[in-house]
Every structure is written in C-alpha cells, then in structure tokens.
Scaffold this active site. Sequence first.
Site, PDB file in Angstrom:
ATOM      1  N   LYS A   6       1.019  -1.438  -0.024  1.00 59.61           N
ATOM      2  CA  LYS A   6       0.254   0.148   0.156  1.00 59.61           C
ATOM      3  C   LYS A   6       0.925   1.142  -0.113  1.00 59.61           C
ATOM      4  O   LYS A   6       1.770   0.921   0.229  1.00 59.61           O
ATOM      5  CB  LYS A   6      -0.862   0.023   1.106  1.00 59.61           C
ATOM      6  CG  LYS A   6       0.045  -0.321   2.418  1.00 59.61           C
ATOM      7  CD  LYS A   6      -0.873  -0.221   3.742  1.00 59.61           C
ATOM      8  CE  LYS A   6      -0.431  -0.480   4.941  1.00 59.61           C
ATOM      9  NZ  LYS A   6      -0.894  -0.256   6.042  1.00 59.61           N
ATOM     10  N   ARG A  21     -11.396   1.059  14.758  1.00 55.65           N
ATOM     11  CA  ARG A  21     -10.965   1.512  12.765  1.00 55.65           C
ATOM     12  C   ARG A  21     -11.894   1.620  11.890  1.00 55.65           C
ATOM     13  O   ARG A  21     -13.163   1.536  11.847  1.00 55.65           O
ATOM     14  CB  ARG A  21      -9.215   1.601  13.148  1.00 55.65           C
ATOM     15  CG  ARG A  21      -9.054   2.444  11.668  1.00 55.65           C
ATOM     16  CD  ARG A  21      -7.519   2.065  11.930  1.00 55.65           C
ATOM     17  NE  ARG A  21      -7.037   0.721  11.420  1.00 55.65           N
ATOM     18  CZ  ARG A  21      -5.427   0.933  10.602  1.00 55.65           C
ATOM     19  NH1 ARG A  21      -4.762   1.486  11.114  1.00 55.65           N
ATOM     20  NH2 ARG A  21      -5.728  -0.353  10.261  1.00 55.65           N
ATOM     21  N   TYR A  81      16.948  30.474   6.850  1.00 58.74           N
ATOM     22  CA  TYR A  81      15.816  31.060   7.488  1.00 58.74           C
ATOM     23  C   TYR A  81      16.121  31.101   8.410  1.00 58.74           C
ATOM     24  O   TYR A  81      16.260  30.815   9.306  1.00 58.74           O
ATOM     25  CB  TYR A  81      15.108  30.250   6.913  1.00 58.74           C
ATOM     26  CG  TYR A  81      14.183  30.388   5.601  1.00 58.74           C
ATOM     27  CD1 TYR A  81      13.874  31.212   4.665  1.00 58.74           C
ATOM     28  CD2 TYR A  81      14.118  29.280   4.681  1.00 58.74           C
ATOM     29  CE1 TYR A  81      13.062  31.226   3.407  1.00 58.74           C
ATOM     30  CE2 TYR A  81      14.017  29.269   3.416  1.00 58.74           C
ATOM     31  CZ  TYR A  81      13.241  30.121   2.950  1.00 58.74           C
ATOM     32  OH  TYR A  81      12.373  30.704   1.392  1.00 58.74           O
ATOM     33  N   MET A 105      12.629  24.177   1.822  1.00 59.99           N
ATOM     34  CA  MET A 105      11.320  23.637   0.848  1.00 59.99           C
ATOM     35  C   MET A 105      12.322  22.217  -0.262  1.00 59.99           C
ATOM     36  O   MET A 105      11.981  21.414  -0.341  1.00 59.99           O
ATOM     37  CB  MET A 105      11.294  24.360  -0.258  1.00 59.99           C
ATOM     38  CG  MET A 105       9.785  23.098  -0.988  1.00 59.99           C
ATOM     39  SD  MET A 105       8.424  24.102  -1.683  1.00 59.99           S
ATOM     40  CE  MET A 105       7.980  25.149  -1.426  1.00 59.99           C
TER      41      MET A 105
HETATM   42  C1  LIG Z   1      -0.484  -1.355   6.788  1.00 61.89           C
HETATM   43  C2  LIG Z   1      -1.251  -2.522   7.441  1.00 61.89           C
HETATM   44  C3  LIG Z   1      -0.931  -3.949   7.172  1.00 61.89           C
HETATM   45  C4  LIG Z   1       0.855  -3.934   7.410  1.00 61.89           C
HETATM   46  O1  LIG Z   1       1.964  -3.468   8.478  1.00 61.89           O
HETATM   47  P1  LIG Z   1       3.127  -3.799   8.974  1.00 61.89           P
HETATM   48  O2  LIG Z   1       3.047  -3.238  10.049  1.00 61.89           O
HETATM   49  O3  LIG Z   1       3.936  -2.546   8.332  1.00 61.89           O
HETATM   50  O4  LIG Z   1       3.831  -4.521   8.585  1.00 61.89           O
HETATM   51  C5  LIG Z   1      -0.902  -5.586   7.416  1.00 61.89           C
HETATM   52  N1  LIG Z   1      -2.744  -4.670   8.201  1.00 61.89           N
HETATM   53  C6  LIG Z   1      -3.100  -3.257   7.896  1.00 61.89           C
HETATM   54  C7  LIG Z   1      -4.712  -3.866   8.160  1.00 61.89           C
HETATM   55  C8  LIG Z   1      -2.662  -2.495   7.645  1.00 61.89           C
HETATM   56  O5  LIG Z   1      -3.294  -1.286   7.409  1.00 61.89           O
END
Ligand SMILES: *Cc1c(COP(=O)(O)O)cnc(C)c1O
Length: 396
Positions: free
Chosen positions: A37, A138, A289, A337
């Site tokens: 992801k 969640r 800055y 930046m």
């Molecule tokens: C991001 C995520 C994972 C992976 O988590 P890690 O701690 O990076 O291994 C697994 N399950 C869900 C539902 C997640 O959102």
Amino acid sequence: MQMRPCWAEIDTQALKENYRYLAAMAAHEAELLAVVKANAYGHSLALCAPAVEQAGARWLGVTTVEEGIAARALCPKARVLVISGIFPGQAAAAIQFQLTPSIWESWQLEELEAAAREAKTPAGSLPVHLEIDTGMSRQGVGLDDLGRVFPHFGPDSPLRLEGVMTHLFAADEADGRVTEEQMKRVDETLGKISAAGLFAEWLNVGASAALLAGQAKVLAETAARHGMKAMMRPGLALYGIVPRFDPAYGAGQEPATLTAARAALKPVLAWKSAIVGLRSIPAGASVGYNGTFVASEPMRVALVAVGYADGLDRKLGNHFGLLVRGRRAPLIGRVSMDQVVIDITEIAEAAVGDEVVLIGSQGAETITAFDHADLTGTIPWEVFTRLGGRVARRAV
Ligand SMILES: *Cc1c(COP(=O)(O)O)cnc(C)c1O
C-alpha cells in the site's frame, strides 16, 4: 536529461530476500500477503510489486481501489486485497480489475452485489474479506452487528465470503494481553459465522509485528479449529525494517524470531542526494531562514539538493547529520523546501558532485529510518511514506 540529484535506491534483491525470509518464517503456518500500500511504503509500487511476486508472493495488499488498479496492471495474476475497503461508487471498478475488497459496511456489500449482478457475475464467485472489529474501533463490523452481514452471502448472492480479517493493534506489546483478547473475539466471531452456515477459507490476521513475534502458530491453530487457513500481512518487515517492540521484554527476553529477523532482514531503500555547491563563510555568517545557525568561526559549507518537499522533516534542521565521504556532516540552519546546508569544515576533501546519504550506509556509517523517526517524533512507516513524489525511485 540529467535529473536533479535526489533519489531513492530500491534494492529489489533485498526485498525478494526479505519476502522469502518472512515466508520461510511463516512456512507451515500462514500464507503471506505482501503489503504494498501507499506506493509500497514509498518504495515504488512499480518496482516492488513485481519483485515480491517473483519472490513467491501470491497476494498483494493495497489500501484503495486506485492502488489496486495500479497493482493489477503490474501483476496481472496476483490476488490483490483492498485493505481499506471500497468507497462509494468503486464496486464496478473493483470487480473489473479483479480486486478483492475487504468489507464491513452493509452499503459496501449492497454496492458490490449490485455491481456484480450488473456484470453478470455468477453466484458465489466474487470473493470478499469480511473485516471484524476486535477492539481497534477503526474499521470492521462489531460482533453484535455480524448478523446484518450474513444475509448478503445467501446461495444466490454473487458474493463469496473468502476471508475473515482483523488487525492486531498491539502485537508489539510484551505481555500479549491485548492480542489474546483480540484472538478470543476472532474465535467467537468465527463460531458465529459457522453457526450461520457460512464458511471462509482464510483467517487474515496480523502484520509485521505479529509475524515477527512468532504469532503465526497461534493464528494457524485458531484457523485450523474452524477449518480455515491463516494469512498474515507483513508490510514494514518486507522493506527490511523490524518494528521496535515493547521495552518490557527486557534484555534477552524478546522472541527469538525477532532477534533473528533483526539480523536477517535488509533495508530495501537508500535515500541519496549530492553536494551541488560549496562555499566558505566567515565567523558571524548566518545560515538558512531566520539565521538559526550562525558560524562562530570560519567554515566550509555545502549545499545539498534535498528539502522538506522531498520528505526531509524540518525538525531536523540543526539536529541531524548527513553522510558525506563516509562521515557525518551536521545539518546547519533550517531545512528549506528544496535545499539544506551541511557543515563540511572537517571533511576537507568534500567536492561538488559528492553523494550525500540521508538513509542508508556510506563507509562505516549508517543512517536508518529510525534515526529520522526518533528525532521527528514519528515512526519509520511515516518517514518512508512521506518521501516526496519527486524523489526518483531507482532499482539497484
Ligand atoms: C498497513 C497494514 C498492514 C501492514 O503493517 P506493517 O506493520 O507495516 O507490517 C497489515 N494490515 C493492515 C490492515 C494494515 O493496514
């Protein structure tokens, strides 16, 4: 054209080795879904999804349908789980690109059913993973609401309950009490599901921490009690970073699997830039800055092509060092930046064009994602995912 020198090197070989290591760790107990992801945690989906697939991953995990479509284009044969569910109006695309949504809201089931009927999907042929809320509040359906989900899986529904998933949100805690409580709820839920005459193939639970803490066995046992198979979802560990565990473990008490993984997993990403300018400044000159750094003596300083728009946290200004010629050069003044200035007074040989390491190793020195995270009040997951879009990802 030559690119601005600010890039991330992605070691796809290390990624493959990490995947194989984790898969071996889970070997007889759990199938692994490789979490890619958020652009593979900022490491580049395009580089990482095919690599983990080559290493043997059959399942990929993405956040959204949009990410799923991108993953599908890269890996036509992989199963792609959409972890954060579908949003309104996305069901048809999820079906078209053969994505497997996690679902928990009635409207998600209704939209999927409608879109599946529209696409003439045969009964029981659209797999979904039902997320259950086991205490994180969640996403996921609560135990008391399970009943409203069941009617969507009747014999003539196009949907098939392929998996039941939940997220262990405290697998890094030493006493394991929270996880135990979650697993009790999982067990109870699975009982209710079979009592309703439904069956799911996969029990889909646990991220890197749970896997590294050796939880695959417990999951596999729970799954087996219900005639299911276990699936785990590592993300961070794939990229070679071992999450920090609860210090309550004490020296020598952490799970052996964790200690072994710390030695075996290799970081996949290195973040680099280059010196693009040099200057000498007199005592009293200010840097950056608001002149938060003032030279107390004559100095040699270098301009580096990286800034907060590339993901370098502003909190690091005056509090960090970058690697040049195998040595740590203090970051002086504020992070701009697009640029920073480093002190190379002690590194006389530093020259324009020298590689500067922000994450990774140079000579005997190493900067880790944890080094960034610790100084900026965050975690490696965020350090990686905020790496800027203009930082070119290159396979090495
Ligand atoms: C991001 C995520 C994972 C992976 O988590 P890690 O701690 O990076 O291994 C697994 N399950 C869900 C539902 C997640 O959102």
